[in-house]
Design a protein around this motif. Structure first.
Motif, PDB file in Angstrom:
ATOM      1  N   GLY A 157      10.424 -40.625  75.219  1.00  0.00           N
ATOM      2  CA  GLY A 157      11.322 -40.766  74.074  1.00  0.00           C
ATOM      3  C   GLY A 157      11.253 -39.587  73.134  1.00  0.00           C
ATOM      4  N   ASP A 158      10.051 -39.035  72.923  1.00  0.00           N
ATOM      5  CA  ASP A 158       9.911 -37.864  72.068  1.00  0.00           C
ATOM      6  C   ASP A 158      10.639 -36.658  72.644  1.00  0.00           C
ATOM      7  OD1 ASP A 158       8.460 -39.247  70.224  1.00  0.00           O
ATOM      8  OD2 ASP A 158       6.505 -38.565  70.932  1.00  0.00           O
ATOM      9  N   ASP A 159      10.673 -36.558  73.971  1.00  0.00           N
ATOM     10  CA  ASP A 159      11.389 -35.451  74.594  1.00  0.00           C
ATOM     11  C   ASP A 159      12.879 -35.527  74.297  1.00  0.00           C
ATOM     12  OD1 ASP A 159       9.091 -34.391  75.681  1.00  0.00           O
ATOM     13  OD2 ASP A 159       9.255 -35.554  77.521  1.00  0.00           O
ATOM     14  N   TYR A 160      13.450 -36.726  74.357  1.00  0.00           N
ATOM     15  CA  TYR A 160      14.863 -36.881  74.048  1.00  0.00           C
ATOM     16  C   TYR A 160      15.139 -36.578  72.577  1.00  0.00           C
ATOM     17  CZ  TYR A 160      15.846 -38.869  78.630  1.00  0.00           C
ATOM     18  OH  TYR A 160      16.009 -39.041  79.978  1.00  0.00           O
ATOM     19  N   SER A 161      14.228 -36.952  71.691  1.00  0.00           N
ATOM     20  CA  SER A 161      14.386 -36.614  70.275  1.00  0.00           C
ATOM     21  C   SER A 161      14.360 -35.100  70.082  1.00  0.00           C
ATOM     22  CB  SER A 161      13.281 -37.271  69.444  1.00  0.00           C
ATOM     23  OG  SER A 161      13.332 -38.681  69.549  1.00  0.00           O
ATOM     24  N   GLU A 162      13.529 -34.428  70.878  1.00  0.00           N
ATOM     25  CA  GLU A 162      13.425 -32.973  70.777  1.00  0.00           C
ATOM     26  C   GLU A 162      14.719 -32.275  71.162  1.00  0.00           C
ATOM     27  OE1 GLU A 162      11.618 -30.171  69.227  1.00  0.00           O
ATOM     28  OE2 GLU A 162      10.062 -31.552  69.895  1.00  0.00           O
ATOM     29  N   LEU A 163      15.496 -32.862  72.063  1.00  0.00           N
ATOM     30  CA  LEU A 163      16.722 -32.243  72.549  1.00  0.00           C
ATOM     31  C   LEU A 163      17.913 -32.456  71.621  1.00  0.00           C
ATOM     32  CD1 LEU A 163      16.411 -33.142  76.334  1.00  0.00           C
ATOM     33  CD2 LEU A 163      16.181 -30.871  75.318  1.00  0.00           C
ATOM     34  N   LEU A 164      17.780 -33.302  70.587  1.00  0.00           N
ATOM     35  CA  LEU A 164      18.883 -33.559  69.664  1.00  0.00           C
ATOM     36  C   LEU A 164      19.119 -32.354  68.752  1.00  0.00           C
ATOM     37  CD1 LEU A 164      18.070 -37.239  68.615  1.00  0.00           C
ATOM     38  CD2 LEU A 164      19.894 -36.472  70.153  1.00  0.00           C
ATOM     39  N   PRO A 165      20.337 -32.217  68.192  1.00  0.00           N
ATOM     40  CA  PRO A 165      20.616 -31.115  67.252  1.00  0.00           C
ATOM     41  C   PRO A 165      19.689 -31.168  66.049  1.00  0.00           C
ATOM     42  CG  PRO A 165      22.650 -32.191  67.946  1.00  0.00           C
ATOM     43  CD  PRO A 165      21.529 -33.039  68.450  1.00  0.00           C
ATOM     44  N   ALA A 166      19.391 -29.999  65.496  1.00  0.00           N
ATOM     45  CA  ALA A 166      18.438 -29.901  64.389  1.00  0.00           C
ATOM     46  C   ALA A 166      19.106 -29.336  63.143  1.00  0.00           C
ATOM     47  CB  ALA A 166      17.246 -29.030  64.782  1.00  0.00           C
ATOM     48  N   VAL A 167      18.709 -29.848  61.990  1.00  0.00           N
ATOM     49  CA  VAL A 167      19.072 -29.296  60.688  1.00  0.00           C
ATOM     50  C   VAL A 167      17.803 -29.222  59.855  1.00  0.00           C
ATOM     51  CG1 VAL A 167      21.459 -30.138  60.731  1.00  0.00           C
ATOM     52  CG2 VAL A 167      19.654 -31.590  59.784  1.00  0.00           C
ATOM     53  N   TRP A 168      17.863 -28.491  58.748  1.00  0.00           N
ATOM     54  CA  TRP A 168      16.692 -28.327  57.880  1.00  0.00           C
ATOM     55  C   TRP A 168      17.049 -28.840  56.487  1.00  0.00           C
ATOM     56  CZ3 TRP A 168      12.043 -26.297  59.771  1.00  0.00           C
ATOM     57  CH2 TRP A 168      12.118 -25.803  61.078  1.00  0.00           C
ATOM     58  N   ARG A 169      16.251 -29.777  55.974  1.00  0.00           N
ATOM     59  CA  ARG A 169      16.527 -30.416  54.693  1.00  0.00           C
ATOM     60  C   ARG A 169      15.230 -30.594  53.902  1.00  0.00           C
ATOM     61  NH1 ARG A 169      20.829 -29.296  56.266  1.00  0.00           N
ATOM     62  NH2 ARG A 169      22.747 -30.567  56.363  1.00  0.00           N
ATOM     63  N   ALA A 170      15.382 -30.858  52.611  1.00  0.00           N
ATOM     64  CA  ALA A 170      14.244 -31.167  51.743  1.00  0.00           C
ATOM     65  C   ALA A 170      13.990 -32.670  51.758  1.00  0.00           C
ATOM     66  CB  ALA A 170      14.528 -30.697  50.326  1.00  0.00           C
ATOM     67  N   VAL A 171      12.727 -33.049  51.591  1.00  0.00           N
ATOM     68  CA  VAL A 171      12.347 -34.459  51.454  1.00  0.00           C
ATOM     69  C   VAL A 171      12.200 -34.739  49.970  1.00  0.00           C
ATOM     70  CG1 VAL A 171      10.675 -36.232  52.058  1.00  0.00           C
ATOM     71  CG2 VAL A 171      11.175 -34.412  53.687  1.00  0.00           C
ATOM     72  N   ASN A 172      13.171 -35.432  49.393  1.00  0.00           N
ATOM     73  CA  ASN A 172      13.199 -35.692  47.956  1.00  0.00           C
ATOM     74  C   ASN A 172      12.605 -37.058  47.634  1.00  0.00           C
ATOM     75  OD1 ASN A 172      14.707 -33.252  47.065  1.00  0.00           O
ATOM     76  ND2 ASN A 172      16.306 -34.110  48.364  1.00  0.00           N
ATOM     77  N   ASP A 173      12.607 -37.391  46.337  1.00  0.00           N
ATOM     78  CA  ASP A 173      12.077 -38.689  45.920  1.00  0.00           C
ATOM     79  C   ASP A 173      12.869 -39.832  46.522  1.00  0.00           C
ATOM     80  OD1 ASP A 173      10.109 -37.497  44.404  1.00  0.00           O
ATOM     81  OD2 ASP A 173      11.337 -37.417  42.603  1.00  0.00           O
ATOM     82  N   TYR A 174      14.186 -39.646  46.670  1.00  0.00           N
ATOM     83  CA  TYR A 174      15.036 -40.697  47.207  1.00  0.00           C
ATOM     84  C   TYR A 174      15.118 -40.664  48.732  1.00  0.00           C
ATOM     85  CZ  TYR A 174      18.245 -36.737  47.229  1.00  0.00           C
ATOM     86  OH  TYR A 174      18.803 -35.489  47.419  1.00  0.00           O
ATOM     87  N   GLY A 175      14.608 -39.635  49.370  1.00  0.00           N
ATOM     88  CA  GLY A 175      14.664 -39.509  50.812  1.00  0.00           C
ATOM     89  C   GLY A 175      15.283 -38.186  51.233  1.00  0.00           C
TER      90      GLY A 175
END
Length: 529
Positions: free
Chosen positions: A341-359
């Motif tokens: 399952g982790d391998d399939y998650s690895e193949l998904l598209p990636a973006v870069w975001r901040a982890v804020n107080d609300y998520g």
């Protein structure tokens, strides 16, 4: 940055495993079953799928297989570092498999890299080859690089020291920066254009400079890197040349004639072969179609004799895919293990975001999870991404995302969408973007309600409500998203067409009918009437 060992790359005779509460030894391997020892009883034959799916399944000793390397992190490396890592990858692959990745089909390994030789002997041969070419390396260095690649892919071969230095313009080449600055300066007094024009103009400027013609704009090293790590040979075909992949076209044609044409609502190969009133037939959802196709592949396709599957020892007999696979397993002596399952998650598209107080915010959607609490408003440590966190998402299901734990071993943390309960079925980015365009100032909850209403109206049918008529794009979006989940729940919540549309009354006026004129093929179309 990678996860822990999760499962082996393959199972062979003699390995010790844990299964069903016992430590067992693999006695025999075949395509349909793996025979294991059983304490005080006769050996036990277990289907591979049941063995790999067991909660306590574990392999003792021997090299394991790491999850797929984070190919999205490759873009954080300087171009020189990445080029060096790709150079090492080609040599490591020749040590592992006998051939470099760019070898032509049918090429035989060099004698010093024959797979019959030990891995140590091949590493010594590679060290000698590189030293003779001017790259002084030892056999131990080659072995170290080989182990790094097996656990981390291309990223494991990269020199991470250079990545710690963050230049003014990140990892972008100086020629690209200069060309983009020129493109921006040219647009100061011109009409306003968006970023797509600036990127195009930057590329044109680079083409016009002799010293910068070899410089490429930054791009993402994900599909090919993952294929090389998984030992998949990629053979690109030219656009508009289906004959170059005739075996694929033939398979799709066979699936169409052997399976698809038996489905309710079959539309034919093209509009010339399309029937009438197909929309009145009972239609399957995409998930239901997928289940039917999976069952047909197992029951029919895999057991159907194929003219292309023959044995040189028995040229007059054709074999089924299952029979040929079983013969190959018997010949090679091991069973490959499917991706985790982790391998399939690895193949998904990636973006870069901040982890804020609300998520985490992605396209006006908020995702959160208790697992994110220790990382809120924290720097990820990835300097090339300005401390942002790596997020993987499924374009066809916006219900959840996966966040890489940069402070741990690179494991995934799952976060759910805040308004997941407002929509009865899963949907993708296409439906969300379509609803968001109609509500440019709408809140996240309002867009979620709009998507839910869109899917409900699509299921209820064109005459079920008195709401405005759907556009062609409405129909296209709903057709591709309503089957992402079970539509039966929505069906129970919606009234039938007979209940929601009132019967016509005698006083109700009808629209005026304007008949069309007859077409005259001999009439002059330019003559004024």
């Amino acid at each position: 940055m990678m996860g822990r060992l999760v499962r082996p790359r393959a199972l062979v005779v003699g390995e010790r495993i844990r299964f069903d509460g016992q430590v067992r030894v693999i006695l025999a391997v075949s395509a349909r079953s793996i025979t294991v020892s059983d304490l005080g009883k006769e050996p036990r034959a277990v289907p591979p799928a049941d063995l790999f799916a067991a909660d306590d399944f574990e392999v003792f000793g021997g090299p394991g297989r790491m999850p797929l390397p984070s190919a999205s992190l490759l873009e954080t490396l300087p171009s020189a570092v990445l080029e060096k890592a790709l150079w090492w990858e080609a040599h490591v692959l020749e040590v592992l498999h006998g051939l470099p990745p760019d070898a032509a089909p049918g090429t035989e390994p060099k004698p010093e890299y024959a797979l019959a030789l030990s891995l140590t002997a091949r590493e010594r041969a590679k060290a000698a080859e590189l030293s003779a070419a001017g790259h002084k390396v030892s056999a131990s260095t080659v072995g170290s690089q080989r182990r790094s690649y097996e656990t981390g892919g291309v990223l494991g071969l990269a020199d991470r020291r250079a990545a710690r230095k963050t230049p003014k313009y990140g990892t972008v080449d100086a020629e690209v920066v200069a060309a983009m600055q020129q493109a921006i300066s040219e647009a100061v007094d011109a009409s306003t254009r968006n970023g797509a024009f600036l990127l195009w103009r930057t590329g044109e400027i680079l083409k016009s400079r002799e010293e910068a013609q070899a410089v490429e704009l930054p791009s993402r090293h994900n599909f090919l890197a993952s294929c090389r790590f998984l030992e998949i040979d990629v053979q690109p075909a030219h656009k508009g040349s289906p004959f170059e992949k005739g075996h694929i076209e033939k398979m799709l044609s066979s699936v169409g004639t052997l399976f698809v044409q038996f489905l309710s609502g079959f539309t034919g190969r093209n509009t010339d072969r399309r029937g009438r009133r197909l929309d009145r037939q009972p239609l399957w959802s995409l998930l239901e179609l997928q289940e039917l196709l999976d069952g047909w592949l197992v029951a029919r396709w895999q057991n159907r004799r194929h003219d292309g599957l023959r044995d040189p020892s028995h040229p007059g007999r054709s074999f089924t895919p299952n029979e040929r696979y079983a013969a190959l397993v018997e010949a090679c002596g091991y069973v490959p293990v499917a991706l985790s399952g982790d391998d399939y998650s690895e193949l998904l598209p990636a973006v870069w975001r901040a982890v804020n107080d609300y998520g985490i915010k992605i396209k006006r959607r908020t995702y959160d999870s208790p697992e994110l609490t220790p990382f809120r408003r924290q720097d990820s440590g990835v300097r090339a991404k300005k401390g942002l966190w790596e997020i993987h998402h499924d374009p066809y299901d916006v219900s959840r995302i996966w966040v890489r734990n940069h402070f741990g071993d690179g494991e995934w943390m799952q976060a759910a969408w805040k308004h997941l309960r407002r929509v009865p079925v899963p949907f993708g980015e296409m439906a969300w973007d379509h609803a968001a365009r109609g509500l440019p100032e709408g809140t996240e909850a309002e867009i979620a309600d709009a998507v839910s209403d869109l899917l409900a109206r699509a299921h209820a049918g064109p005459g079920a409500t008195a709401k405005p008529r759907r556009t062609a794009r409405d129909k296209r979006v709903t057709a591709r998203t309503r089957a992402a989940g079970s539509s039966s729940d929505v069906a129970r919540a919606q009234p039938s067409s007979a209940e929601s549309v009132p019967p016509p009354t005698e006083d109700e006026s009808l629209a005026e009918v304007i008949p069309l004129g007859l077409f005259d093929p001999l009439e002059d179309p330019w003559r004024r009437k």
